[in-house]
Design an enzyme around this catalytic site. Structure first.
Site, PDB file in Angstrom:
ATOM      1  N   HIS A  84      -5.248  -9.903  -0.687  1.00  0.00           N
ATOM      2  CA  HIS A  84      -5.173 -10.095   0.766  1.00  0.00           C
ATOM      3  C   HIS A  84      -6.190 -11.135   1.232  1.00  0.00           C
ATOM      4  O   HIS A  84      -7.268 -11.258   0.643  1.00  0.00           O
ATOM      5  CB  HIS A  84      -5.470  -8.783   1.509  1.00  0.00           C
ATOM      6  CG  HIS A  84      -4.527  -7.672   1.188  1.00  0.00           C
ATOM      7  ND1 HIS A  84      -4.738  -6.816   0.147  1.00  0.00           N
ATOM      8  CD2 HIS A  84      -3.371  -7.288   1.781  1.00  0.00           C
ATOM      9  CE1 HIS A  84      -3.747  -5.930   0.104  1.00  0.00           C
ATOM     10  NE2 HIS A  84      -2.896  -6.188   1.083  1.00  0.00           N
TER      11      HIS A  84
ATOM     12  N   HIS B  87      -6.740   4.300   7.514  1.00  0.00           N
ATOM     13  CA  HIS B  87      -6.084   3.806   6.293  1.00  0.00           C
ATOM     14  C   HIS B  87      -5.466   4.963   5.514  1.00  0.00           C
ATOM     15  O   HIS B  87      -4.395   4.824   4.915  1.00  0.00           O
ATOM     16  CB  HIS B  87      -7.097   3.035   5.440  1.00  0.00           C
ATOM     17  CG  HIS B  87      -6.475   2.410   4.229  1.00  0.00           C
ATOM     18  ND1 HIS B  87      -5.468   1.463   4.309  1.00  0.00           N
ATOM     19  CD2 HIS B  87      -6.688   2.616   2.906  1.00  0.00           C
ATOM     20  CE1 HIS B  87      -5.101   1.117   3.091  1.00  0.00           C
ATOM     21  NE2 HIS B  87      -5.819   1.800   2.229  1.00  0.00           N
TER      22      HIS B  87
ATOM     23  N   SER C 132       0.831  -1.214   0.000  1.00  0.00           N
ATOM     24  CA  SER C 132       0.000   0.000   0.000  1.00  0.00           C
ATOM     25  C   SER C 132       0.860   1.256   0.000  1.00  0.00           C
ATOM     26  O   SER C 132       1.736   1.402   0.855  1.00  0.00           O
ATOM     27  CB  SER C 132      -0.880   0.065   1.265  1.00  0.00           C
ATOM     28  OG  SER C 132      -1.620  -1.096   1.423  1.00  0.00           O
TER      29      SER C 132
ATOM     30  N   ALA D 236       3.138  -2.024   3.979  1.00  0.00           N
ATOM     31  CA  ALA D 236       2.935  -1.006   5.017  1.00  0.00           C
ATOM     32  C   ALA D 236       2.531  -1.767   6.268  1.00  0.00           C
ATOM     33  O   ALA D 236       1.763  -2.718   6.188  1.00  0.00           O
ATOM     34  CB  ALA D 236       1.823  -0.060   4.582  1.00  0.00           C
TER      35      ALA D 236
ATOM     36  N   ASN E 125       2.615   3.483  11.000  1.00  0.00           N
ATOM     37  CA  ASN E 125       1.970   3.953  12.254  1.00  0.00           C
ATOM     38  C   ASN E 125       2.498   3.070  13.375  1.00  0.00           C
ATOM     39  O   ASN E 125       2.968   1.962  13.107  1.00  0.00           O
ATOM     40  CB  ASN E 125       0.445   3.791  12.148  1.00  0.00           C
ATOM     41  CG  ASN E 125       0.041   2.362  11.819  1.00  0.00           C
ATOM     42  OD1 ASN E 125       0.103   1.940  10.652  1.00  0.00           O
ATOM     43  ND2 ASN E 125      -0.330   1.604  12.828  1.00  0.00           N
TER      44      ASN E 125
ATOM     45  N   TYR F  57      -7.935 -10.825   3.898  1.00  0.00           N
ATOM     46  CA  TYR F  57      -9.128 -10.128   4.413  1.00  0.00           C
ATOM     47  C   TYR F  57     -10.127  -9.745   3.319  1.00  0.00           C
ATOM     48  O   TYR F  57     -11.274  -9.415   3.605  1.00  0.00           O
ATOM     49  CB  TYR F  57      -8.750  -8.889   5.248  1.00  0.00           C
ATOM     50  CG  TYR F  57      -8.034  -7.785   4.503  1.00  0.00           C
ATOM     51  CD1 TYR F  57      -8.695  -6.972   3.589  1.00  0.00           C
ATOM     52  CD2 TYR F  57      -6.686  -7.534   4.736  1.00  0.00           C
ATOM     53  CE1 TYR F  57      -8.038  -5.964   2.911  1.00  0.00           C
ATOM     54  CE2 TYR F  57      -6.012  -6.520   4.068  1.00  0.00           C
ATOM     55  CZ  TYR F  57      -6.697  -5.743   3.155  1.00  0.00           C
ATOM     56  OH  TYR F  57      -6.030  -4.766   2.484  1.00  0.00           O
ATOM     57  N   GLU F  58      -9.688  -9.799   2.065  1.00  0.00           N
ATOM     58  CA  GLU F  58     -10.615  -9.517   0.966  1.00  0.00           C
ATOM     59  C   GLU F  58     -11.498 -10.724   0.670  1.00  0.00           C
ATOM     60  O   GLU F  58     -12.428 -10.631  -0.131  1.00  0.00           O
ATOM     61  CB  GLU F  58      -9.838  -9.150  -0.300  1.00  0.00           C
ATOM     62  CG  GLU F  58      -9.124  -7.825  -0.225  1.00  0.00           C
ATOM     63  CD  GLU F  58      -8.300  -7.556  -1.465  1.00  0.00           C
ATOM     64  OE1 GLU F  58      -8.862  -7.075  -2.452  1.00  0.00           O
ATOM     65  OE2 GLU F  58      -7.094  -7.862  -1.449  1.00  0.00           O
TER      66      GLU F  58
ATOM     67  N   HIS G 298      -9.906  -1.830  -7.159  1.00  0.00           N
ATOM     68  CA  HIS G 298      -8.689  -1.171  -7.644  1.00  0.00           C
ATOM     69  C   HIS G 298      -7.983  -2.030  -8.685  1.00  0.00           C
ATOM     70  O   HIS G 298      -8.042  -3.247  -8.658  1.00  0.00           O
ATOM     71  CB  HIS G 298      -7.735  -0.815  -6.501  1.00  0.00           C
ATOM     72  CG  HIS G 298      -7.244  -1.987  -5.715  1.00  0.00           C
ATOM     73  ND1 HIS G 298      -6.196  -2.762  -6.128  1.00  0.00           N
ATOM     74  CD2 HIS G 298      -7.668  -2.505  -4.545  1.00  0.00           C
ATOM     75  CE1 HIS G 298      -5.998  -3.715  -5.236  1.00  0.00           C
ATOM     76  NE2 HIS G 298      -6.884  -3.580  -4.268  1.00  0.00           N
TER      77      HIS G 298
ATOM     78  N   MET H 113      -0.868  -7.192   7.514  1.00  0.00           N
ATOM     79  CA  MET H 113      -1.926  -8.081   7.007  1.00  0.00           C
ATOM     80  C   MET H 113      -1.551  -8.752   5.692  1.00  0.00           C
ATOM     81  O   MET H 113      -2.424  -9.143   4.919  1.00  0.00           O
ATOM     82  CB  MET H 113      -3.211  -7.268   6.821  1.00  0.00           C
ATOM     83  CG  MET H 113      -3.663  -6.510   8.062  1.00  0.00           C
ATOM     84  SD  MET H 113      -5.111  -5.514   7.723  1.00  0.00           S
ATOM     85  CE  MET H 113      -5.165  -4.444   9.175  1.00  0.00           C
ATOM     86  N   SER H 114      -0.262  -8.863   5.411  1.00  0.00           N
ATOM     87  CA  SER H 114       0.133  -9.433   4.109  1.00  0.00           C
ATOM     88  C   SER H 114       1.498 -10.104   4.232  1.00  0.00           C
ATOM     89  O   SER H 114       1.909 -10.487   5.323  1.00  0.00           O
ATOM     90  CB  SER H 114       0.202  -8.311   3.065  1.00  0.00           C
ATOM     91  OG  SER H 114       1.252  -7.420   3.366  1.00  0.00           O
TER      92      SER H 114
HETATM   93  N1  HPA Z   1      -1.660  -3.252  11.806  1.00  0.00           N
HETATM   94  C1  HPA Z   1      -1.829  -4.094  10.782  1.00  0.00           C
HETATM   95  N2  HPA Z   1      -1.607  -3.777   9.529  1.00  0.00           N
HETATM   96  C2  HPA Z   1      -1.183  -2.529   9.268  1.00  0.00           C
HETATM   97  C3  HPA Z   1      -0.980  -1.594  10.288  1.00  0.00           C
HETATM   98  C4  HPA Z   1      -1.220  -1.981  11.642  1.00  0.00           C
HETATM   99  O1  HPA Z   1      -1.073  -1.204  12.608  1.00  0.00           O
HETATM  100  N3  HPA Z   1      -0.540  -0.456   9.692  1.00  0.00           N
HETATM  101  C5  HPA Z   1      -0.489  -0.710   8.364  1.00  0.00           C
HETATM  102  N4  HPA Z   1      -0.866  -1.964   8.101  1.00  0.00           N
END
Ligand code: HPA
Length: 271
Positions: free
Chosen positions: A82, A246, A29, A112, A234, A84-85, A60, A210-211
């Site tokens: 992903h 996001h 991302s 990310a 973050n 989660y999709e 996308h 998540m990947s």
């Molecule tokens: N957690 C999980 N996946 C993420 C995060 C997070 O804090 N930031 C970006 N992708």
């Protein structure tokens, strides 16, 4: 994984390119900038490739972009799939099988993620030393086809020490700061709870996302060398003092993307 289906996808791509990519890059991302520094590009939308999974959830665009960075021919995946999709582990790792049949030998995987290690800060780039993956199904569950890889693949070096050494040399030459750490996989799509982050911190996680892990496992199985780099966008839940968004993740990744591009370009030029 069905060999004939994968072969059909690979043949479709092979017919459209003139040089075999040695290296594939999966763009996380906000980290798509690498495509902009590629030359002589061939863009193949996922939707055109027979048997390829289709990203229906986010709407996308997903593309395979094959082109040159320096003297190296690379295949970039613009848009990944992903868990989660709603994709199965087999669907979301399907592109790796296709890449193996095209001739790809190395994978650079980017993402990310959230920082768990308190010495990290948003915008940091972290070389992935290892992963923790308890929470999602192993992507290799199912019948094994020995033409792809062994039933019980070794995972003692999921991220190639040789590639890591090259990346470190390159970062030091360019004066790019980097961290090292362990990436723990959560399925998402919700961000983790503070208690989960505390627990995983004790278990040795430096970052959560998540990947990346399913792709890493399958790439190793397929005999590829893997280099992984995360952008800390973050601090994780309970460490961060604000709620996650996001938009913030993508903004921070975008800001770090330029630094990552310079680094990866140099790494590829000195591969
Ligand atoms: N957690 C999980 N996946 C993420 C995060 C997070 O804090 N930031 C970006 N992708």
């Amino acid at each position: 994984m069905l060999y004939d289906k994968v072969k059909e996808s690979a043949d479709f791509i092979r017919e459209r390119i003139t040089e075999t990519p040695e290296i594939a890059i999966i763009l996380g991302s906000g980290l798509g900038g690498i495509v902009d520094i590629m030359e002589d590009k061939t863009v193949i939308p996922y939707g055109d490739i027979p048997n390829f999974p289709q990203s229906t959830v986010m709407g996308h665009a997903g593309n395979f972009v094959i082109g040159k960075i320096g003297s190296k021919t690379v295949a970039a995946m613009q848009g990944r799939f992903h868990f989660y999709e709603g994709f199965t582990m087999h669907e979301l790792t399907y592109p790796l099988y296709v890449m193996q049949l095209i001739g790809v030998k190395n994978l650079i995987v980017t993402n990310a993620c959230g920082g768990v290690n308190r010495s990290f800060k948003p915008g940091d780039l972290m070389i992935i030393d290892n992963y923790i993956s308890f929470l999602a199904e192993n992507p290799l569950i199912g019948n094994n086809d020995d033409r792809f890889g062994a039933r019980f693949p070794d995972m003692s070096e999921p991220y190639s020490l040789e590639l890591k050494e090259k990346a470190i040399k390159s970062a030091e030459k360019l004066g790019i700061e980097y961290k090292n750490g362990v990436y723990a996989l959560f399925t998402g799509p919700c961000y983790e709870s503070a208690a989960e982050i505390r627990a995983f911190s004790i278990l040795g996680a430096d970052a959560v996302g998540m990947s990346t892990v399913p792709e890493t496992i399958v790439a190793n199985y397929l005999g590829m060398k893997v280099f992984g780099v995360s952008c800390i966008t973050n601090m994780a839940t309970g460490i961060a003092t604000v709620k996650h968004s996001h938009e913030e993740v993508v903004r921070t990744a975008n800001e770090a993307s330029e630094k990552l591009c310079v680094w990866m370009k140099d790494l590829l030029e000195n591969w």
